[in-house]
Design a protein around this motif. Structure first.
Motif, PDB file in Angstrom:
ATOM      1  N   UNK A 128       0.534  -1.221   0.077  1.00 30.17           N
ATOM      2  CA  UNK A 128      -0.207   0.050  -0.084  1.00 30.17           C
ATOM      3  C   UNK A 128       0.808   1.730  -0.065  1.00 30.17           C
ATOM      4  N   UNK A 129       2.128   1.433   0.866  1.00 28.90           N
ATOM      5  CA  UNK A 129       3.028   2.613   0.550  1.00 28.90           C
ATOM      6  C   UNK A 129       3.851   2.321  -1.356  1.00 28.90           C
ATOM      7  N   UNK A 130       4.728   3.564  -0.973  1.00 31.18           N
ATOM      8  CA  UNK A 130       5.607   3.497  -2.398  1.00 31.18           C
ATOM      9  C   UNK A 130       6.880   2.411  -2.648  1.00 31.18           C
ATOM     10  N   UNK A 131       6.701   2.092  -3.735  1.00 32.31           N
ATOM     11  CA  UNK A 131       8.077   1.512  -4.184  1.00 32.31           C
ATOM     12  C   UNK A 131       8.597   2.337  -5.134  1.00 32.31           C
ATOM     13  N   UNK A 132      10.389   3.080  -4.816  1.00 31.63           N
ATOM     14  CA  UNK A 132      10.798   3.683  -4.478  1.00 31.63           C
ATOM     15  C   UNK A 132      11.827   3.188  -5.261  1.00 31.63           C
ATOM     16  N   UNK A 133      13.022   3.690  -6.270  1.00 33.78           N
ATOM     17  CA  UNK A 133      13.762   2.439  -7.590  1.00 33.78           C
ATOM     18  C   UNK A 133      14.776   3.884  -7.623  1.00 33.78           C
ATOM     19  N   UNK A 134      16.305   3.228  -7.209  1.00 31.12           N
ATOM     20  CA  UNK A 134      17.052   4.618  -6.855  1.00 31.12           C
ATOM     21  C   UNK A 134      18.518   3.680  -7.972  1.00 31.12           C
ATOM     22  N   UNK A 135      19.017   4.436  -9.181  1.00 32.17           N
ATOM     23  CA  UNK A 135      20.131   3.704  -9.656  1.00 32.17           C
ATOM     24  C   UNK A 135      20.679   4.163  -8.743  1.00 32.17           C
ATOM     25  N   UNK A 136      22.000   3.479  -7.634  1.00 37.02           N
ATOM     26  CA  UNK A 136      22.922   4.023  -7.575  1.00 37.02           C
ATOM     27  C   UNK A 136      24.220   4.520  -8.106  1.00 37.02           C
ATOM     28  N   UNK A 137      24.567   3.751  -9.925  1.00 37.09           N
ATOM     29  CA  UNK A 137      25.191   3.886 -10.405  1.00 37.09           C
ATOM     30  C   UNK A 137      24.962   5.724 -11.830  1.00 37.09           C
ATOM     31  N   UNK A 138      23.758   6.098 -11.078  1.00 41.61           N
ATOM     32  CA  UNK A 138      23.769   7.169 -11.722  1.00 41.61           C
ATOM     33  C   UNK A 138      23.266   8.312 -11.004  1.00 41.61           C
ATOM     34  N   UNK A 139      23.789   8.251  -9.579  1.00 40.61           N
ATOM     35  CA  UNK A 139      23.762   9.531  -8.796  1.00 40.61           C
ATOM     36  C   UNK A 139      25.085   9.507  -8.830  1.00 40.61           C
TER      37      UNK A 139
END
Length: 709
Positions: free
Chosen positions: A450-461
């Motif tokens: 019911x809450x958010x799924x937050x994808x993060x591309x660590x290589x792009x930061x």
């Protein structure tokens, strides 16, 4: 009632005088330790066993027992009856007996209780006084208790060694010089004892022989003492034996304090406590139980008064309790159907027999309801899990993941297991295998869906922005921070934070993430207070994490915090049976009309390709096929040249050998030419031949085909 029994038992055990109990017919039932010691026995049990339970055997003159019974029954109690008891060594002990009758409700005599005082010393003193001063003095000095002889004017005539030790005064300071009021600590005791002193010499009948007072010794120390005073026959002198009972008094005070504390605890206890007899009659109820019922129900049947039942409770466990066991159980209270926890313990009599039952009741309704709800939820989840597992056996997809191969079914199994927990997950696999789809499937099937799924591309930061991106910042935290900015952890609060390409995170950032993973939280840039996020971590990497740990690029403690539930995504070349399903899925995705189809030749080419780009490459290939109407693979140059099959061999009249040999030779020559044309790239050659790579390897070995140098 249990507290009274405990108090009585302690007084019985530690009383300074001997106590025995017997039945009217002469059966000895109990002896306290003091009397046992008087008689020379090590314990009360030894004395009872030696006397053989017949009290008449204790008397030097058995007729005294009969006389005592007659007098006691006539007067209903008896004081100052003198007799003689046998000691263990056969000697006789002069004793003074006081008898109390214990009667039942019907008035019958239940037992006689005798209080025994060893007056052998007093007898010896009296005898010694009449015989000679020297002999009397010797006996007087060797008595066990502190003893003095007091004249009419209250002067202490004689004092033995025990009295000197008790008071701290020397014989010279005492005898003939000290008056006994000098050792009385309190004026109240002094006034009372002086009255006794003068009345005793007037032979008043109401003067007690025994009493207590507070003694003050030479150093001013105060002691609780018990004294017995008798007049010496034919004189105006009295003899007093004094016993220090300070330790007994201290024990009594401790007992009373313990009782007060226990009463306070029992009355403050929010649960119910009650004591009932073997026949279910209530003898004690605490305040909380009285308030619950509405009034004191002492004397009523417990199952009627407390539970409004017509028969004993099923959960009571009375039989086990009366056998000396403690029974613990959970039950629903009949009155209001609330869940309760009960502990029923035996209440012991002085003879160690069980006389009743003490029960403690605690209301556990909310906890039990939550427990039952959890069990019900677990049962539902198990059924749902079994249903999903059963459905997966014949399913071609799971969530948004396509595939029915054994390797993918193992992935589905791990998704089901990890979605049932909140532990951190790391997904290993080559680029393009669908790691993010697996992460989303875990999130969608978990309680965090019911809450958010937050994808993060660590290589792009960029490294310099990584801290602010993950933890956010507060307004004014640095130049240009004109407002608060939430970080990834804030965005994923209550949900899932998917960290793709985790192997690209710097060691400095690993330390900060490790603190978050260990529950220490983080402080946003420019913030003052620590934040403790509630976000599940699912990580993914296409690199060998264990190798990165060995190289020192990934901290070992960070690795173990992340690597809790590992899931391994197989490359597409290891699940070729899924290629037709995936190809069909992508055709439908990019051609909604559904007109585009792959023929057997195209499917064969797709099946035999190595797919270094995995599912992502397959999707791009299908999209290119629909756009250009051409099935080609990036970097595959041999696809651009036509394949010219070798001419058939001449099998005219001169041909020798069997058909099988001819076919074998042709197959060998044809496969060798294809391999040379593809520069011995076995994967490409197998695709051109329309066979599997493994089949090609077997044919090369079987036909003996070798590469020309």
């Amino acid at each position: 009632m249990s507290e009274d029994f405990t108090l009585y038992k302690d007084l019985f055990e530690y009383a300074p005088i001997g106590i025995l109990r017997s039945t009217p017919d002469g059966r000895l039932t109990d002896v306290n330790p003091t009397l046992a010691r008087m008689l020379g026995y090590e314990s009360a049990e030894e004395s009872i066993a030696s006397i053989k339970n017949t009290i008449s055997d204790l008397y030097v003159d058995p007729s005294h027992r009969e006389q005592l019974i007659r007098m006691t029954l006539k007067q209903d109690h008896l004081l100052n009856f003198e007799s003689r008891f046998y000691r263990k060594d056969g000697s006789a002990m002069d004793c003074l007996i006081h008898v109390r009758i214990a009667r039942g409700k019907d008035g019958s005599v239940k037992y006689l209780e005798g209080f025994i005082q060893d007056i052998s010393e007093q007898k010896l003193i009296s005898k010694a006084l009449t015989e000679s001063e020297t002999r009397y003095r010797s006996v007087f000095e060797n008595t066990g208790s502190a003893t003095v002889i007091v004249e009419q004017d209250m002067t202490i005539l004689l004092a033995n060694t025990g009295f000197q030790k008790l008071t701290g005064y020397s014989k010279e300071e005492i005898e003939g010089r000290m008056k006994w009021p000098a050792i009385i600590a309190y004026p109240k005791d002094l006034e009372r004892m002086m009255a006794y002193h003068f009345k005793r010499r007037k032979f008043s009948e109401n003067v007690p022989l025994e009493y207590e007072f507070i003694l003050s010794d030479r150093q001013g120390n105060r002691k609780n003492v018990f004294v017995r005073v008798d007049m010496i026959a034919g004189t105006e002198c009295s003899v007093a034996s004094i016993l220090d009972i300070s330790s007994l008094k201290k024990a009594r005070r401790s007992l009373r304090e313990s009782e007060s504390k226990l009463v306070g605890i029992v009355e403050a206890f929010e649960g119910f406590i009650y004591v009932c007899s073997a026949n279910y009659r209530i003898s004690f109820m605490n305040r909380a139980l009285k308030q619950f019922i509405g009034k004191d129900k002492t004397g009523d049947l417990c199952y009627q008064a407390i539970y409004r039942l017509n028969s004993p409770c099923d959960w009571c466990g009375k039989k086990q309790v009366l056998a000396g066991e403690t029974v613990k159980t959970e039950f629903r209270r009949p009155v209001d159907k609330r869940w309760c926890y009960a502990v029923s313990s035996p209440v012991f009599d002085i003879d160690e027999s069980v006389m009743g039952q003490q029960t403690v009741i605690i209301d556990i309704h909310e906890r039990k309801q939550a427990e039952l709800a959890t069990k019900e939820k677990d049962a539902f989840l198990r059924k749902e899990n079994m249903r999903l597992r059963s459905a997966l056996k014949d399913s071609h997809h799971f969530s948004n993941i396509i595939g029915k191969s054994l390797a993918m079914r193992q992935v589905y199994e791990m998704v089901l297991r990890s979605s049932a927990t909140d532990a951190n997950v790391i997904i290993y696999g080559e680029s393009g295998t669908g790691k993010e789809l697996v992460a989303r499937a875990i999130h969608d099937m978990s309680e965090r869906s019911g809450k958010r799924f937050v994808p993060v591309n660590c290589g792009a930061i960029p490294r310099e922005l990584m801290e602010s991106e993950f933890f956010g910042y507060r307004k004014g935290g640095f130049t240009g921070a004109d407002r608060d900015k939430p970080g990834f952890f804030d965005q994923a609060a209550g949900g899932t934070l998917f960290l793709d390409e985790l192997g690209e995170i710097s060691e400095e950032m690993q330390v900060k993430l490790l603190r978050v993973l260990e529950g220490g939280g983080y402080i946003p840039i420019g913030g003052l207070e620590s934040c403790k996020p509630d976000a599940r971590i699912i990580a993914a990497t296409n690199r060998n994490f264990a190798e990165l740990v060995r190289q020192g690029r990934i901290r070992e403690d960070f690795f173990y915090r992340i690597h809790i539930i590992p899931i391994y995504m197989p490359p597409l070349c290891e699940r070729r049976e899924d290629i037709p399903l995936l190809a069909d899925h992508f055709l439908k995705k990019y051609d909604p009309s559904g007109l585009a189809k792959f023929g057997s030749h195209e499917l064969n080419l797709l099946h035999n390709h190595d797919w270094p780009g995995n599912v992502r490459e397959l999707e791009n290939t299908v999209q290119r096929y629909l756009s250009l109407n051409s099935l080609d693979f990036p970097g595959d140059q041999c696809r651009c040249r036509p394949v010219i099959p070798a001419p058939l061999p001449d099998i005219g009249q001169d041909a020798r050998g069997q058909l099988q040999d001819t076919v074998r030779n042709y197959e060998k020559k044809y496969i060798a030419e294809i391999l040379e044309q593809c520069q011995w790239n076995r994967t490409k050659a197998a695709a051109l031949l329309g066979i599997g790579r493994k089949t090609l390897y077997l044919k090369i070995k079987h036909l003996g085909i070798r590469q020309h140098s």
